[in-house]
Design a protein around this motif. Structure first.
Motif, mmCIF file in Angstrom:
data_model
loop_
_atom_site.group_PDB
_atom_site.id
_atom_site.type_symbol
_atom_site.label_atom_id
_atom_site.label_comp_id
_atom_site.label_asym_id
_atom_site.label_seq_id
_atom_site.Cartn_x
_atom_site.Cartn_y
_atom_site.Cartn_z
ATOM 1 N N ASP A 114 20.216 26.520 19.979
ATOM 2 C CA ASP A 114 19.087 26.140 20.888
ATOM 3 C C ASP A 114 19.210 24.496 21.153
ATOM 4 N N ARG A 115 18.852 24.107 22.638
ATOM 5 C CA ARG A 115 18.645 22.697 22.675
ATOM 6 C C ARG A 115 17.263 22.203 22.442
ATOM 7 N N LEU A 116 17.342 20.768 21.974
ATOM 8 C CA LEU A 116 16.051 20.578 21.582
ATOM 9 C C LEU A 116 15.448 19.841 22.992
ATOM 10 N N PHE A 130 18.785 13.697 11.225
ATOM 11 C CA PHE A 130 19.084 15.176 11.029
ATOM 12 C C PHE A 130 20.543 15.337 11.393
ATOM 13 N N GLN A 131 21.263 14.615 12.152
ATOM 14 C CA GLN A 131 22.780 14.739 12.368
ATOM 15 C C GLN A 131 23.308 14.654 11.020
ATOM 16 N N ALA A 132 23.049 13.691 10.005
ATOM 17 C CA ALA A 132 23.771 13.533 8.793
ATOM 18 C C ALA A 132 23.346 14.391 7.885
ATOM 19 N N LEU A 133 22.510 15.280 8.166
ATOM 20 C CA LEU A 133 22.360 16.312 7.091
ATOM 21 C C LEU A 133 23.080 17.526 7.716
ATOM 22 N N GLY A 134 23.563 17.449 8.732
ATOM 23 C CA GLY A 134 24.448 18.562 9.352
ATOM 24 C C GLY A 134 23.464 19.622 10.119
ATOM 25 N N VAL A 135 22.326 19.402 10.583
ATOM 26 C CA VAL A 135 21.506 20.334 11.024
ATOM 27 C C VAL A 135 21.260 20.480 12.682
ATOM 28 N N MET A 136 21.751 18.912 13.125
ATOM 29 C CA MET A 136 21.841 18.944 14.533
ATOM 30 C C MET A 136 23.062 18.353 14.984
ATOM 31 N N GLU A 137 23.187 18.050 16.320
ATOM 32 C CA GLU A 137 24.427 17.537 17.017
ATOM 33 C C GLU A 137 23.997 17.249 18.542
ATOM 34 N N THR A 138 24.374 15.903 18.839
ATOM 35 C CA THR A 138 24.189 15.406 20.187
ATOM 36 C C THR A 138 25.482 15.581 20.851
ATOM 37 N N ARG A 139 25.540 16.288 21.943
ATOM 38 C CA ARG A 139 26.658 16.483 22.941
ATOM 39 C C ARG A 139 26.426 15.569 23.931
ATOM 40 N N LYS A 140 27.353 14.825 24.371
ATOM 41 C CA LYS A 140 27.277 13.692 25.648
ATOM 42 C C LYS A 140 27.036 14.453 26.657
ATOM 43 N N GLY A 141 25.942 14.129 27.294
ATOM 44 C CA GLY A 141 25.709 14.562 28.754
ATOM 45 C C GLY A 141 24.963 15.957 28.648
ATOM 46 N N GLY A 159 22.736 17.004 25.615
ATOM 47 C CA GLY A 159 21.489 16.838 24.924
ATOM 48 C C GLY A 159 21.875 17.191 23.433
ATOM 49 N N THR A 160 20.635 17.283 22.620
ATOM 50 C CA THR A 160 20.789 17.583 21.300
ATOM 51 C C THR A 160 20.699 19.070 20.946
#
Length: 243
Positions: free
Chosen positions: A43-45, A69-80, A82-83
């Motif tokens: 799901d997108r934030l 949160f990205q460092a913990l491996g629970v989120m990722e941001t995709r360019k263009g 969202g997160t």
């Protein structure tokens, strides 16, 4: 554009924060929002500007929390785009990031193996004590599949992991499985045919069956011994193949 229902949920879960300790409060509020909104993996934030407006904080604070949160491996941001959420988060979740020095493959493997010894020996002993008939059925099914693939291809990495995950589930302590999966995600690049040797730890194959037999017999000491046999072979191969 978010739906009206999504906007209402976000506004009710995310409220402006007092000035003290903004980063920690944003982290807690975002986790609570994800839980209340029942967001799932994939799901997108809400966008940065929406989070900024809802929480009353600046862009730098939002970005710092997202990076954590990205460092913990629970989120990722995709360019263009969202997160996005990679794993479920709640306000009660404890995340334990793992890191390893990638300078030496040999050292990285030996370091992770040292940790695995303690965890896997305890897990196999707990599984021997607590396993149910359903647990034994699942372990047996994964073992049969592992043996089939191993005999056909000479290796069975994914099937081997499924076997160990079934044992961890048989402990009825969810932390064992979570720890194994966390280690796998952090170190899988090291354990995928290390040293480009598909025969890595090949000699440990028979001991998976004897480990299963020990769990069936609820013999905790035998389960520990068979686990050590498997890990001893892994250690020997790390040292031999890294020469």
């Amino acid at each position: 554009m978010m739906s009206d229902q999504f906007e209402v949920t976000m506004k009710s879960a995310l409220t402006p924060l007092p000035p003290a300790d903004r980063g920690r409060q944003v982290t807690d509020s975002l986790a609570a929002y994800i839980q209340q909104s029942a967001l799932a993996a994939g799901d997108r934030l809400p966008a940065e500007r929406e989070l900024m407006a809802a929480l009353g904080v600046g862009r730098s604070t939002i970005r710092e929390v997202i990076r954590q949160f990205q460092a913990l491996g629970v989120m990722e941001t995709r360019k263009g785009s969202g997160t996005y959420l990679l794993k479920p988060i709640t306000s009660a979740t404890i995340h334990m990031p793992l890191s390893v020095n990638m300078g030496s493959l040999r050292d990285a493997l030996l370091q992770t193996l040292e940790v695995r010894r303690g965890i896997e020996c305890e897990a196999c002993m707990a599984a021997a004590r607590r396993r149910t008939k359903d647990d034994l059925r699942r372990i047996s099914e994964t073992l049969d599949e592992m043996e089939r693939v191993h005999l056909e291809k000479g290796t069975a990495g994914k099937e081997d992991l499924a076997f160990h995950l079934a044992i961890y589930d048989a402990t009825h302590n969810p932390l064992f499985r979570q720890l194994l999966e966390q280690m796998r995600e952090a170190f899988e690049r090291f354990w995928d045919t290390p040293f480009d040797r598909p025969d890595f730890a090949f000699r440990s194959f028979p001991y998976h069956r004897t480990l299963y037999n020990a769990i069936v017999a609820q013999d905790t000491e035998a389960a520990r011994r068979e686990t050590i046999k498997i890990l001893d072979i892994v250690e020997e191969d790390i040292k031999e193949m890294s020469k």
